[in-house]
Design a protein around this motif. Structure first.
Motif, PDB file in Angstrom:
ATOM      1  N   GLU A  23      -4.938  -1.856   1.499  1.00 49.27           N
ATOM      2  CA  GLU A  23      -5.335  -1.237   2.763  1.00 49.27           C
ATOM      3  C   GLU A  23      -6.411  -2.065   3.442  1.00 49.27           C
ATOM      4  OE1 GLU A  23      -4.692   1.960   4.676  1.00 49.27           O
ATOM      5  OE2 GLU A  23      -2.853   1.087   3.840  1.00 49.27           O
ATOM      6  N   LYS A  78      -5.040  -5.040   5.228  1.00 52.04           N
ATOM      7  CA  LYS A  78      -4.258  -4.829   6.443  1.00 52.04           C
ATOM      8  C   LYS A  78      -5.047  -5.338   7.654  1.00 52.04           C
ATOM      9  CE  LYS A  78      -1.188  -0.978   5.319  1.00 52.04           C
ATOM     10  NZ  LYS A  78      -0.830   0.426   5.655  1.00 52.04           N
ATOM     11  N   ALA A 100       0.838  -1.199   0.000  1.00 52.29           N
ATOM     12  CA  ALA A 100       0.000   0.000   0.000  1.00 52.29           C
ATOM     13  C   ALA A 100       0.874   1.251   0.000  1.00 52.29           C
ATOM     14  CB  ALA A 100      -0.919  -0.012   1.220  1.00 52.29           C
TER      15      ALA A 100
END
Length: 388
Positions: free
Chosen positions: A246, A249, A219
């Motif tokens: 993202e 994550k 990212a």
């Protein structure tokens, strides 16, 4: 009377039969121009001196018929008849004047043509000079030097300097392309901010940065690309990858959910709580202890098995060393891939038998709904501990 022979111009009597010089007939063959008095042949339609028409005047110019006169004395008869001298011709200059005027006008036209031609050539040279200075193509400047070698020296020197500058720019560009590195391309753009190759250089830098971002596939790498190339060719793709990564994550909420889920699972196994155990499991597990497409009943059988015999008590403790990764399943759904270690302590009913402690490496999947969809364990350490 003596006259000029109209044919050869020698002196001859107007009564002579022929001219003693050229032999042309004289007597009865000549007359005088009624306008300028020039002696000419009667058969000539125009006077060669003043171009006057002779047709109407030839009869007047002819001497009158002889009238009988009284006989003169022999001396008088022998004397030649006196003819009055012709008047001095008045020569016209109209034709000559017209020729002179025509010649002068022709000279004026020629000089005007030369002037306008020179002026047009100067204008063409100036336009070509201005176009050459505005151009960034070496061929345009070289064409000017080839076509206008007689241009003003200042123009030629300026174009030559501009041509040398463009050749240096092209040489630097060829070197940057040969290296094909971001550093070389950025150096070229910094040295030549007005170069026509800068658009291509920016495209190359954009492509190189995108390749580096793709190699990193993080990212952070995609975010750096988007910051450097807001109008880049790969901006939309970078933003999509950034958002995907993202979303992949692992958040604090993900870690808390995983910790609570497996604590509930192992507590239910240890306490043989089928209801609590069922609440932690997906309807079908793709793999449970290496058994494919296992059901909840398979898990229940495992629980019954480890509690069989003289087992009087059991505890599971997770070491909270969770390693969690996310796998994108599409449509915004993610599966959690979890690995960690757990310790199983088993107590038996025999008084002299110590409790047994076993450490397992747990590899599991958690579905988007927060249920265990796969679970496998590998024994790492097994040891007996003193009975409490």
């Amino acid at each position: 009377m003596l006259i000029k022979c109209p044919e050869c111009g020698h002196q001859v009597s107007d009564q002579a039969k022929t001219c003693p010089s050229c032999g042309i007939e004289i007597a009865g063959k000549i007359t005088c121009c009624p306008d300028c008095g020039e002696v000419i042949f009667k058969e000539q339609p125009f006077c060669p001196n003043c171009h006057c028409s002779i047709n109407g005047a030839s009869a007047e110019a002819q001497p009158p018929a002889a009238v009988p006169q009284p006989k003169a004395s022999q001396q008088e008869a022998a004397a030649p008849e006196k003819v009055p001298a012709p008047r001095r011709p008045r020569k016209r200059r109209a034709g000559v004047t017209a020729l002179i005027v025509a010649f002068v006008l022709a000279l004026i036209v020629v000089f005007l043509g030369i002037y306008f031609m020179k002026n047009q050539e100067q204008q063409n040279e100036r336009r070509a000079y201005e176009n050459a200075l505005r151009s960034n193509e070496p061929l345009v400047l070289q064409n000017f030097l080839d076509m206008y070698g007689d241009a003003p020296l200042a123009h030629l020197d300026t174009v030559k300097m501009h041509l040398e500058m463009l050749k240096k720019i092209d040489s630097d560009w060829a070197e940057a392309v040969m290296h094909n590195s971001k550093t070389a391309l950025e150096r070229y753009m910094r040295l030549h901010p007005q170069s026509i190759h800068n658009v291509e250089a920016r495209i190359k830098v954009d492509s190189l940065d995108w390749v580096e971002a793709g190699k990193a596939n993080t990212a952070e790498a995609y975010q750096q690309y988007m910051a450097a190339h807001e109008d880049g060719a790969y901006y939309d793709e970078a933003r999509s990858n950034f958002e995907r990564l993202e979303a992949q994550k692992v958040t604090d909420e993900d870690r808390l959910m995983v910790s609570q889920l497996f604590a509930s699972y192992f507590n239910a196994i240890a306490q043989m709580d089928e209801t609590a155990l069922t609440a932690t499991l997906a309807p079908v597990l793709t793999s449970f202890l290496h058994r494919q497409n296992a059901t909840k009943e398979d898990v229940m059988q495992y629980m019954q098995k480890i509690h069989a015999g003289d087992v009087t008590g059991m505890e599971f403790t997770t070491n909270r060393d969770f390693n969690i990764e996310k796998t994108d399943l599409g449509d915004g759904r993610y599966r959690l891939n979890v690995t960690f270690t757990a310790v199983q302590v088993t107590r038996h009913g025999e008084a002299d038998r110590p409790a047994r402690s076993t450490t397992y490496k747990v590899m599991a999947h958690v579905s988007p709904e927060g249920r265990i969809s796969e679970l496998n364990m590998r024994r790492e350490v097994a040891a007996e501990t003193a009975k409490e």
